[in-house]
Write a protein that holds these residues in place. Structure first.
Motif, PDB file in Angstrom:
ATOM      1  N   THR A 249      45.129  50.224  49.905  1.00 51.40           N
ATOM      2  CA  THR A 249      44.869  48.788  50.011  1.00 51.40           C
ATOM      3  C   THR A 249      44.297  48.438  51.376  1.00 51.40           C
ATOM      4  O   THR A 249      43.347  47.644  51.480  1.00 51.40           O
ATOM      5  CB  THR A 249      46.158  48.003  49.755  1.00 51.40           C
ATOM      6  OG1 THR A 249      46.576  48.212  48.407  1.00 51.40           O
ATOM      7  CG2 THR A 249      45.964  46.515  49.980  1.00 51.40           C
ATOM      8  N   ALA A 250      44.856  49.021  52.423  1.00 54.86           N
ATOM      9  CA  ALA A 250      44.350  48.751  53.771  1.00 54.86           C
ATOM     10  C   ALA A 250      42.903  49.204  53.906  1.00 54.86           C
ATOM     11  O   ALA A 250      42.067  48.504  54.493  1.00 54.86           O
ATOM     12  CB  ALA A 250      45.224  49.449  54.807  1.00 54.86           C
ATOM     13  N   THR A 272      43.774  55.831  41.139  1.00 58.48           N
ATOM     14  CA  THR A 272      42.602  55.714  42.001  1.00 58.48           C
ATOM     15  C   THR A 272      42.901  54.689  43.093  1.00 58.48           C
ATOM     16  O   THR A 272      43.841  53.890  42.962  1.00 58.48           O
ATOM     17  CB  THR A 272      41.376  55.252  41.216  1.00 58.48           C
ATOM     18  OG1 THR A 272      41.598  53.893  40.767  1.00 58.48           O
ATOM     19  CG2 THR A 272      41.115  56.150  40.004  1.00 58.48           C
ATOM     20  N   PRO A 273      42.119  54.679  44.161  1.00 60.64           N
ATOM     21  CA  PRO A 273      42.335  53.647  45.175  1.00 60.64           C
ATOM     22  C   PRO A 273      42.246  52.228  44.612  1.00 60.64           C
ATOM     23  O   PRO A 273      43.032  51.354  44.996  1.00 60.64           O
ATOM     24  CB  PRO A 273      41.230  53.921  46.198  1.00 60.64           C
ATOM     25  CG  PRO A 273      40.980  55.393  46.072  1.00 60.64           C
ATOM     26  CD  PRO A 273      41.129  55.682  44.614  1.00 60.64           C
ATOM     27  N   VAL A 274      41.310  52.005  43.708  1.00 57.77           N
ATOM     28  CA  VAL A 274      41.160  50.674  43.113  1.00 57.77           C
ATOM     29  C   VAL A 274      42.403  50.319  42.303  1.00 57.77           C
ATOM     30  O   VAL A 274      42.907  49.183  42.369  1.00 57.77           O
ATOM     31  CB  VAL A 274      39.898  50.610  42.239  1.00 57.77           C
ATOM     32  CG1 VAL A 274      39.848  49.305  41.434  1.00 57.77           C
ATOM     33  CG2 VAL A 274      38.644  50.735  43.114  1.00 57.77           C
ATOM     34  N   GLU A 275      42.927  51.264  41.538  1.00 53.78           N
ATOM     35  CA  GLU A 275      44.137  51.005  40.758  1.00 53.78           C
ATOM     36  C   GLU A 275      45.331  50.762  41.672  1.00 53.78           C
ATOM     37  O   GLU A 275      46.155  49.875  41.412  1.00 53.78           O
ATOM     38  CB  GLU A 275      44.409  52.186  39.828  1.00 53.78           C
ATOM     39  CG  GLU A 275      43.399  52.315  38.696  1.00 53.78           C
ATOM     40  CD  GLU A 275      43.525  53.637  37.955  1.00 53.78           C
ATOM     41  OE1 GLU A 275      43.065  53.701  36.797  1.00 53.78           O
ATOM     42  OE2 GLU A 275      44.067  54.608  38.540  1.00 53.78           O
ATOM     43  N   ASP A 281      48.312  44.256  44.745  1.00 54.91           N
ATOM     44  CA  ASP A 281      48.007  42.825  44.607  1.00 54.91           C
ATOM     45  C   ASP A 281      48.890  42.166  43.546  1.00 54.91           C
ATOM     46  O   ASP A 281      49.415  41.060  43.749  1.00 54.91           O
ATOM     47  CB  ASP A 281      46.538  42.626  44.243  1.00 54.91           C
ATOM     48  CG  ASP A 281      45.603  42.853  45.425  1.00 54.91           C
ATOM     49  OD1 ASP A 281      46.088  42.871  46.575  1.00 54.91           O
ATOM     50  OD2 ASP A 281      44.388  43.017  45.207  1.00 54.91           O
ATOM     51  N   GLU A 282      49.057  42.844  42.417  1.00 54.80           N
ATOM     52  CA  GLU A 282      49.832  42.268  41.315  1.00 54.80           C
ATOM     53  C   GLU A 282      51.311  42.138  41.661  1.00 54.80           C
ATOM     54  O   GLU A 282      51.981  41.211  41.174  1.00 54.80           O
ATOM     55  CB  GLU A 282      49.670  43.127  40.059  1.00 54.80           C
ATOM     56  CG  GLU A 282      48.277  43.052  39.438  1.00 54.80           C
ATOM     57  CD  GLU A 282      48.123  44.000  38.260  1.00 54.80           C
ATOM     58  OE1 GLU A 282      47.100  43.911  37.557  1.00 54.80           O
ATOM     59  OE2 GLU A 282      49.013  44.857  38.043  1.00 54.80           O
ATOM     60  N   GLN A 283      51.818  43.037  42.454  1.00 55.85           N
ATOM     61  CA  GLN A 283      53.249  43.033  42.782  1.00 55.85           C
ATOM     62  C   GLN A 283      53.568  42.223  44.037  1.00 55.85           C
ATOM     63  O   GLN A 283      54.735  42.126  44.416  1.00 55.85           O
ATOM     64  CB  GLN A 283      53.743  44.472  42.961  1.00 55.85           C
ATOM     65  CG  GLN A 283      53.592  45.345  41.727  1.00 55.85           C
ATOM     66  CD  GLN A 283      54.387  44.810  40.542  1.00 55.85           C
ATOM     67  OE1 GLN A 283      55.413  44.157  40.701  1.00 55.85           O
ATOM     68  NE2 GLN A 283      53.908  45.090  39.338  1.00 55.85           N
ATOM     69  N   ARG A 284      52.575  41.649  44.653  1.00 55.47           N
ATOM     70  CA  ARG A 284      52.785  40.893  45.894  1.00 55.47           C
ATOM     71  C   ARG A 284      53.716  39.710  45.629  1.00 55.47           C
ATOM     72  O   ARG A 284      53.432  38.868  44.783  1.00 55.47           O
ATOM     73  CB  ARG A 284      51.448  40.404  46.432  1.00 55.47           C
ATOM     74  CG  ARG A 284      51.488  39.860  47.853  1.00 55.47           C
ATOM     75  CD  ARG A 284      50.102  39.365  48.251  1.00 55.47           C
ATOM     76  NE  ARG A 284      50.062  38.927  49.627  1.00 55.47           N
ATOM     77  CZ  ARG A 284      49.584  39.641  50.638  1.00 55.47           C
ATOM     78  NH1 ARG A 284      49.112  40.854  50.404  1.00 55.47           N
ATOM     79  NH2 ARG A 284      49.568  39.156  51.868  1.00 55.47           N
ATOM     80  N   TRP A 298      58.427  43.775  47.724  1.00 57.51           N
ATOM     81  CA  TRP A 298      57.066  44.230  47.417  1.00 57.51           C
ATOM     82  C   TRP A 298      56.992  45.748  47.378  1.00 57.51           C
ATOM     83  O   TRP A 298      56.481  46.329  46.426  1.00 57.51           O
ATOM     84  CB  TRP A 298      56.135  43.671  48.490  1.00 57.51           C
ATOM     85  CG  TRP A 298      54.660  43.800  48.224  1.00 57.51           C
ATOM     86  CD1 TRP A 298      54.050  43.931  47.016  1.00 57.51           C
ATOM     87  CD2 TRP A 298      53.623  43.771  49.206  1.00 57.51           C
ATOM     88  NE1 TRP A 298      52.682  43.985  47.183  1.00 57.51           N
ATOM     89  CE2 TRP A 298      52.402  43.876  48.513  1.00 57.51           C
ATOM     90  CE3 TRP A 298      53.606  43.642  50.589  1.00 57.51           C
ATOM     91  CZ2 TRP A 298      51.170  43.884  49.169  1.00 57.51           C
ATOM     92  CZ3 TRP A 298      52.393  43.631  51.240  1.00 57.51           C
ATOM     93  CH2 TRP A 298      51.191  43.760  50.546  1.00 57.51           C
ATOM     94  N   ARG A 299      57.529  46.399  48.397  1.00 53.64           N
ATOM     95  CA  ARG A 299      57.492  47.858  48.455  1.00 53.64           C
ATOM     96  C   ARG A 299      58.195  48.466  47.247  1.00 53.64           C
ATOM     97  O   ARG A 299      57.705  49.417  46.630  1.00 53.64           O
ATOM     98  CB  ARG A 299      58.147  48.365  49.750  1.00 53.64           C
ATOM     99  CG  ARG A 299      57.392  48.036  51.007  1.00 53.64           C
ATOM    100  CD  ARG A 299      58.115  48.575  52.244  1.00 53.64           C
ATOM    101  NE  ARG A 299      58.117  50.029  52.272  1.00 53.64           N
ATOM    102  CZ  ARG A 299      59.184  50.784  52.207  1.00 53.64           C
ATOM    103  NH1 ARG A 299      60.397  50.235  52.071  1.00 53.64           N
ATOM    104  NH2 ARG A 299      59.093  52.093  52.245  1.00 53.64           N
TER     105      ARG A 299
END
Length: 312
Positions: A249-250, A272-275, A281-284, A298-299
């Protein structure tokens, strides 16, 4: 006194494990890139004036330059008698794309500043502010390796952030210590796992998570080494996956994805990085709970999702 010396980023000076020449070159280039960013920001008239120099750093290492720049600006903000809006201005410019690394850089400044100046540190996001303590933990393990890694020292009753919860500060610092251990162990998966496994069992989850982040963001290990590290993590595999997802994500947020990013998330997170970025993002979360900070919620949610994904 508050500026890291270039010699202190050398593997031999630090006494870190030497895996091979390529790993040494990688780790020392990370350190050099950090100091390049630090110098660019420290010498610039405004944070925006530092951006051209930061953008010349190779994409693989540019995030570390932005981290160094954030440290320099945070140090300047904390000095008495001047302006104190440099980090805020930095995060309103190109630094916004490097927000994760910038918060970590503020943590480096925290480690170099007296505690009575910590109130000047700018970390307004209640979710991401724990990355400041990740940066603090990294700094302490990197520069005070004997105490924080080999003697396994743990901070107690840490006074930042002022509104707590103070018990979680120890965990966030441990995540940074784990990230630093990827460097201390010279990117050697077996050596890093050995270092972590010497710690008390209750600390290993955060340490493995931090190391998984570094293994993905900094790199230095091939697929077989990453598989070994994941296997050594045992019951902490989901935390390694979560750290890897954070790293992806970073990198994606900053537009700095490298071939290693995909290799690492594939092995460590099964995505994948995108996944991985999508899951983050979804779990934020939208805020804290009465019992724990949103950052830990979140973690854990990311780790749980990646654990379920792995079982599928």
């Amino acid at each position: 006194m508050i500026t890291p010396s270039s010699s202190e980023t050398k593997v031999d000076v630090r006494g870190f494990h030497r895996k091979n020449p390529a790993a040494v070159e990688l780790l020392e280039t990370v350190g050099e890139s950090f100091l390049t960013g630090y110098a660019a920001a420290a010498e610039a008239r405004t944070p925006a004036d530092a951006e051209p120099a930061l953008e010349t750093v190779r994409p693989q290492f540019r995030g570390f330059a932005y981290e160094g720049a954030a440290m320099a600006l945070a140090v300047l903000d904390a000095l008495p008698g001047g302006r104190s809006d440099r980090v805020q201005t930095f995060l309103a410019g190109r630094g916004a794309d490097h927000v994760y690394m910038a918060y970590v850089g503020v943590g480096w400044a925290m480690a170099r500043l007296p505690r009575f100046r910590w109130s000047k540190l700018y970390a307004p996001d209640p979710l991401l502010r724990w990355l400041v303590l990740d940066g603090y933990g990294f700094h302490q393990a990197y520069f005070h390796t004997r105490r924080y890694v080999h003697e396994q020292y743990q901070e107690q009753d840490f006074p930042w952030p002022a509104d707590g919860p103070r018990w979680y500060a120890r965990r966030a610092i441990d995540q940074g210590i784990g990230r630093a251990m990827w460097f201390v162990g010279g990117t050697d998966a077996g050596v890093v796992a050995d270092l972590i496994d010497r710690f008390p069992a209750e600390r290993r989850s955060d340490l493995y998570g931090g190391a998984g982040l570094a293994a993905t963001y900094a790199g230095g290990a091939d697929a077989d080494e990453l598989r070994l590290f994941l296997d050594r993590a045992g019951k902490h595999r989901a935390e390694v996956a979560q750290g890897s997802a954070f790293a992806a994500t970073a990198r994606l947020t900053a537009g700095l994805e490298t071939p290693h990013t995909g290799l690492a998330t594939s092995v460590l997170a099964g995505a994948t990085p995108v996944e991985a970025n999508r899951i983050c993002d979804e779990q934020r979360p939208t805020g804290d709970s009465p019992l724990e900070p949103g950052y830990e919620i979140w973690r854990r949610a990311i780790a749980d999702e990646l654990r379920i994904r792995g079982r599928r």
